[in-house]
Design a protein around this motif. Structure first.
Motif, PDB file in Angstrom:
ATOM      1  N   ARG A  92      -6.869   4.291   3.252  1.00 12.07           N
ATOM      2  CA  ARG A  92      -6.915   3.903   1.749  1.00 12.07           C
ATOM      3  C   ARG A  92      -7.559   2.425   1.882  1.00 12.07           C
ATOM      4  O   ARG A  92      -7.064   1.613   2.622  1.00 12.07           O
ATOM      5  CB  ARG A  92      -5.792   3.772   1.114  1.00 12.07           C
ATOM      6  N   ASP A 126       0.340   4.130   1.065  1.00  9.19           N
ATOM      7  CA  ASP A 126      -0.042   5.107   2.312  1.00  9.19           C
ATOM      8  C   ASP A 126       0.717   4.482   3.506  1.00  9.19           C
ATOM      9  O   ASP A 126       1.452   5.122   4.087  1.00  9.19           O
ATOM     10  CB  ASP A 126      -1.438   5.126   2.470  1.00  9.19           C
ATOM     11  N   CYS A 127       0.272   3.212   3.569  1.00 10.08           N
ATOM     12  CA  CYS A 127       0.793   2.557   4.970  1.00 10.08           C
ATOM     13  C   CYS A 127       2.041   1.476   4.879  1.00 10.08           C
ATOM     14  O   CYS A 127       2.579   1.098   5.730  1.00 10.08           O
ATOM     15  CB  CYS A 127      -0.383   1.844   5.650  1.00 10.08           C
ATOM     16  N   CYS A 152      -5.600   2.028   8.240  1.00  6.82           N
ATOM     17  CA  CYS A 152      -5.158   2.921   7.016  1.00  6.82           C
ATOM     18  C   CYS A 152      -6.240   3.482   6.293  1.00  6.82           C
ATOM     19  O   CYS A 152      -7.581   2.963   6.259  1.00  6.82           O
ATOM     20  CB  CYS A 152      -4.552   1.853   5.981  1.00  6.82           C
ATOM     21  N   CYS A 170      -6.626  -2.656   0.646  1.00  3.16           N
ATOM     22  CA  CYS A 170      -5.747  -2.625   1.868  1.00  3.16           C
ATOM     23  C   CYS A 170      -6.254  -2.989   3.089  1.00  3.16           C
ATOM     24  O   CYS A 170      -7.353  -2.600   3.488  1.00  3.16           O
ATOM     25  CB  CYS A 170      -5.227  -1.077   1.915  1.00  3.16           C
ATOM     26  N   CYS A 212       0.789  -1.306  -0.201  1.00  6.64           N
ATOM     27  CA  CYS A 212       0.080  -0.218  -0.161  1.00  6.64           C
ATOM     28  C   CYS A 212       0.914   1.265  -0.144  1.00  6.64           C
ATOM     29  O   CYS A 212       1.735   1.582   0.714  1.00  6.64           O
ATOM     30  CB  CYS A 212      -0.896   0.125   1.360  1.00  6.64           C
TER      31      CYS A 212
HETATM   32 ZN   LIG Z   1      -3.062   1.096   3.311  1.00 10.00          ZN
END
Ligand SMILES: [Zn+2]
Length: 528
Positions: free
Chosen positions: A83, A39-40, A81, A76, A37
């Motif tokens: 997202r 983002d995370c 998260c 995800c 992912c």
């Molecule tokens: Zn994520």
């Protein structure tokens, strides 16, 4: 076919391929089972959905190539998260929302930079890439022009005609690295000053003599040294001398053999047989009249004179009424078929050409007369030439003020031998030519010697020389003195800028003047 695209795109594997007559389609997918992912950073392999995306790639053996890419979306699964869904990205070889691979775009950019719109589209089509002209041009324009990495120290600025006499741009060159730095859309003080402000590393600016560049540098980089370019100084000097000659009569240049000078042959045209007879008859008549008068003087009557001379009484009376012999009418210059070829004939005669050769030559040029007309003409010509009545033909060239100026300024050692007599004539016949020559040459010598101190003495002489054109040139130098002195002293000159301007013009011509400034700038800088 298995694995064919993989050496190029290591992240992809080939699923299958399809080949039609006009294109090849490779179906490809990511090699990896899942993704991280963005983002995370958590790894996920849980697929949400799948779709296909088709993009064009570089052609294969002139055949269009398409990639049909299977794109997966993942969940995800990290509960903290934000997202929820992640789509696969292939940034290394294709940018989001692009319909062509990056490497295909690079090829198109290269084609566009080198060839511009329509020629680029034609080459692309030959190579198996379909692209429209607008797309190609848009690609070039949208591509950011890289700023030079190293700081610029010394630049030369000059103008160049976008459209001669109408629109001018400015070109900036790095004089140290012999490189084009930028082109600006015009030559106004604001544009140039703004550009200079954005490049504070510049210490020295070499420029032409126009006041607008001088002002722009003062505004944009007040601490920079201005250098009046030597090339432009010499050009200004040449222009001043040219104006001086334009204000005076430049004597023509004479070269032996070719065109007869003032004394043309038709003014003393050759008599024909008929004319010779006429002239004999005229002489005979004059004699007759003289005799009639003498007999009358001796006391004879009209009838007796008539009987004596075999004339009618009426004729005797008529002759007696003449107080002086009849005027031999001045023979008009006779037109002959040879008139149009006179110069050619004289020129060939003076080169000892034979009659038949001359006849052949002028027949080729359209002479319709007979061989005997020419022979008579030649005989008479030879006679006149032998007696020196026809001076050896001389060609007079009109000399333009520009070439006279060039000759006058050239140092003695560089004057061609064949130019020397004419130079002497210029000096002898044109008023003040000697003064102008001395001043112009000494200016050039001072420049060659980098002698900026001698410049002051030169200025004093030039300001008091009494030749208007030179004086006004000197006044210009006086107003721009520090820059001119810097030009005399320093090593910097805009000589190389001229070459860059020519390159720019070549590019501009290729583009037929239709493409805008942005495109031209993009292409020029790409080349630089
Ligand atoms: Zn994520």
């Amino acid at each position: 076919m298995n694995g064919l695209p993989s050496p190029v795109f290591p992240e992809l594997r080939l699923l299958d391929s399809y080949c039609s007559g006009s294109f090849v389609m490779f179906r490809v997918a990511s090699k990896h089972r899942g993704i991280s992912c963005p983002d995370c950073g958590q790894w996920t392999e849980r697929v949400h959905s799948t779709y296909y995306r088709t993009v064009q790639d570089v052609p294969l053996c002139g055949i269009k190539v398409f990639l049909r890419i299977r794109v997966r979306k993942f969940f995800c699964d990290n509960p903290s998260c934000e997202r929820k869904i992640i789509a696969e990205q292939f940034d290394d070889f294709i940018c989001p929302s692009q319909r062509k691979t990056n490497r295909l775009n690079d090829v198109l950019l290269g084609i566009g930079y080198s060839l511009g719109g329509n020629p680029g589209v034609r080459l692309a089509s030959l190579l198996g890439i379909s692209v429209g002209k607008d797309t190609l041009l848009r690609k070039i324009k949208s591509c950011a022009v890289p700023e030079p990495q190293d700081s610029i120290d010394v630049v030369g600025i000059d103008d160049w005609a976008y459209r001669r006499g109408q629109r001018y741009g400015t070109i900036v060159c790095d004089l140290e690295r012999h490189r084009l730095v930028d082109v600006l859309p015009d030559r106004t003080v604001t544009t140039v000053a703004t550009w200079l402000k954005e490049h504070p590393s510049i210490r020295i600016v070499s420029r032409d003599r126009s006041s607008s560049y001088a002002d722009a540098i003062r505004q944009g980089l007040p601490n920079a040294t201005q250098v009046a370019d030597r090339w432009h100084l010499l050009k200004n000097l040449g222009d001043a001398v040219e104006r001086y000659f334009a204000a005076h009569q430049v004597p023509p240049r004479e070269e032996p053999i070719s065109e007869p000078a003032e004394q043309s042959l038709s003014a003393k045209a050759l008599p024909t047989k008929k004319e010779q007879e006429q002239s004999h008859r005229r002489e005979a008549k004059c004699e007759l009249i003289q005799q009639v008068h003498e007999l009358r003087h001796d006391g004879l009557g009209i009838r007796a004179i008539g009987r004596n001379m075999g004339l009618s009484r009426q004729t005797v009376r008529k002759y007696l009424s003449l107080t002086e012999p009849p005027q031999t009418t001045q023979r008009q210059s006779r037109k002959t078929l040879l008139d149009p070829y006179r110069e050619k004939v004289i020129e060939m005669l003076s080169r000892d050409q034979t009659g038949p050769k001359i006849l052949k030559q002028i027949r080729e040029q359209g002479y319709k007369g007979s061989r005997s007309t020419l022979s008579q003409y030649l005989a008479e010509l030879r006679r006149c030439m032998a007696q020196g009545q026809i001076p050896l033909p001389v060609r007079r060239h009109r000399v333009t003020p520009r070439s006279a100026a060039k000759l006058l300024i050239t140092p003695d050692a560089d004057v061609d031998d064949e130019d020397k007599p004419y130079l002497a004539k210029l000096l002898a016949e044109v008023e003040h030519a000697q003064v102008v020559q001395t001043l112009a040459r000494s200016f050039k010598e001072l420049m060659d010697r980098h002698d900026s101190q001698g410049l002051e003495g030169w200025l004093k002489n030039a300001l008091g020389c009494g030749v208007r054109e030179i004086r006004s040139f000197a006044e210009g130098i006086q107003q721009d003195f520090s820059a001119v002195a810097a030009g005399f002293l320093g090593p910097w000159s805009n000589g190389q800028v001229e070459g860059q301007v020519n390159r720019l013009k070549t590019l501009k011509r290729q583009m037929y003047g239709r493409a805008g400034f942005t495109l031209l700038r993009a292409r020029v800088l790409h080349r630089a």
